[in-house]
Design a protein around this motif. Structure first.
Motif, PDB file in Angstrom:
ATOM      1  N   GLU A 200     -33.842 -67.617 -14.250  1.00 39.24           N
ATOM      2  CA  GLU A 200     -34.480 -66.566 -14.940  1.00 39.24           C
ATOM      3  C   GLU A 200     -33.296 -65.403 -14.830  1.00 39.24           C
TER       4      GLU A 200
ATOM      5  N   ASP B  41     -47.216 -65.862  -7.915  1.00 39.63           N
ATOM      6  CA  ASP B  41     -46.932 -65.461  -9.466  1.00 39.63           C
ATOM      7  C   ASP B  41     -46.606 -64.120  -9.769  1.00 39.63           C
ATOM      8  N   HIS B  42     -47.399 -63.153  -8.953  1.00 43.75           N
ATOM      9  CA  HIS B  42     -47.174 -61.694  -9.059  1.00 43.75           C
ATOM     10  C   HIS B  42     -46.007 -61.357  -8.577  1.00 43.75           C
TER      11      HIS B  42
ATOM     12  N   THR C  83     -43.321 -63.230  -8.484  1.00 42.95           N
ATOM     13  CA  THR C  83     -42.481 -63.519  -9.296  1.00 42.95           C
ATOM     14  C   THR C  83     -42.153 -62.725 -10.474  1.00 42.95           C
ATOM     15  N   GLU C  84     -42.960 -62.113 -10.885  1.00 46.12           N
ATOM     16  CA  GLU C  84     -42.927 -61.231 -12.129  1.00 46.12           C
ATOM     17  C   GLU C  84     -42.392 -59.870 -11.666  1.00 46.12           C
ATOM     18  N   LEU C  85     -42.545 -59.493 -10.496  1.00 44.56           N
ATOM     19  CA  LEU C  85     -41.912 -58.188 -10.033  1.00 44.56           C
ATOM     20  C   LEU C  85     -40.449 -58.501  -9.699  1.00 44.56           C
TER      21      LEU C  85
ATOM     22  N   LYS D 171     -38.592 -61.038 -11.157  1.00 40.25           N
ATOM     23  CA  LYS D 171     -37.698 -60.952 -12.586  1.00 40.25           C
ATOM     24  C   LYS D 171     -37.579 -59.601 -13.040  1.00 40.25           C
ATOM     25  N   HIS D 172     -38.494 -58.621 -12.921  1.00 41.35           N
ATOM     26  CA  HIS D 172     -38.119 -57.213 -13.569  1.00 41.35           C
ATOM     27  C   HIS D 172     -36.960 -56.677 -12.848  1.00 41.35           C
TER      28      HIS D 172
END
Length: 287
Positions: A22, A209-210, A212-214, A216-217
């Motif tokens: 990513e 998962d949450h 991970t999204e943080l 990635k940003h």
């Protein structure tokens, strides 16, 4: 600490992200990595007085790999200094994991006394305080490694600070996600996944998962800040470009290293990186 992954029969598994796919930056490596790492390891083991188990853990740490991918554009001389620093850095991190409050305070006092009174303490006792902003101490070494001296107006500029914050968040959050299994087993709560579980009422996998999204940003934030960099003139801009590249190297290098070291996935880092599944470690019994 090097983690031992138990046999997989009848165990609960958690899914982890391969954040290395990513991150929109190439992995680079200093050409002096192997030579410098070997020399630094030999020196450190010669002064550290480790047990055979601790020595095995130190080799499994693979700190030289992290050093080589995060301090890419420096000479072998500068790389050696930061390699020695990282060995102490991780050693201190492991010590504080095992200490109670009194032991941690005693170690902190020893560290600060060594820094305040360097001429009355043995060089072998000089270690460094580790916090969740520990990466920023490593960022400061980039100026030394690259042989640059950023002016105060650059160091204190909002965009530079925001770039450092984005990089630090990326490194810290990647680490929290990938080290979560080991940390939950020993009861640690200073971890992004645990905080999200508690604050948002998420189950373990939803919190991972949450997080991970943080994580990635963070690269989006980093690129936004990079696009806002002002100019300080040709000479200073050249130094700034080197420093920003070093922050970028830290983001990608530290993430790849999480699978190269034995701290989080034992000797199966490559396998975990491929399967993205890891057996949940049992919690340690309270001593």
């Amino acid at each position: 600490m090097v983690v031992e992954i138990p046999p997989s029969k009848n165990l609960e598994y958690i899914s982890i992200p391969n954040l290395t796919t990513e991150i929109p930056y190439p992995l680079r490596c200093n050409p002096h990595t192997k030579t410098v790492s070997n020399a630094s390891n030999e020196w450190f083991l010669g002064i550290a007085n480790l047990s055979s188990s601790q020595e095995s853990q130190f080799h499994g740490l693979n700190a030289g790999r992290l050093c080589g991918t995060c301090y890419v554009d420096c000479s072998s001389e500068q790389l050696r200094v930061v390699a020695d620093f990282l060995s102490f850095f991780f050693c201190l991190d492991d010590w504080t994991d095992e200490f109670d409050t009194a032991g941690t305070k005693g170690l902190a006092d020893c560290v600060m006394n060594a820094l305040y009174h360097p001429y009355t303490h043995s060089a072998d006792t000089v270690v460094f305080r580790v916090t969740k902003d520990g990466a920023k101490a490593c960022f400061a070494l980039e100026e030394y490694a690259l042989q640059i001296d950023l002016p105060d107006e650059v160091v204190n500029h909002r965009v530079i600070r925001d770039l450092e914050d984005a990089a630090n968040d990326a490194i810290s959050w990647y680490n929290d996600i990938l080290s979560y299994n080991v940390e939950q087993a020993r009861g640690d709560t200073h971890n992004l996944v645990v905080i999200l579980m508690n604050d948002l009422g998420l189950d373990r996998q939803a919190a991972i998962d949450h997080a991970t999204e943080l994580a990635k940003h963070t690269s989006v934030r980093f690129e936004t800040c990079r696009s806002q960099l002002p100019s300080w003139g040709q000479d200073v801009d050249g130094m700034v470009a080197k420093y920003v590249q070093a922050l970028q190297d830290w983001m990608v290098g530290s993430c790849h290293w999480s699978f190269d070291t034995e701290r989080y996935f034992g000797k199966d880092g490559a396998g975990v990186k491929k399967s993205l599944r890891v057996p949940l470690l049992p919690k340690r019994a309270v001593q």
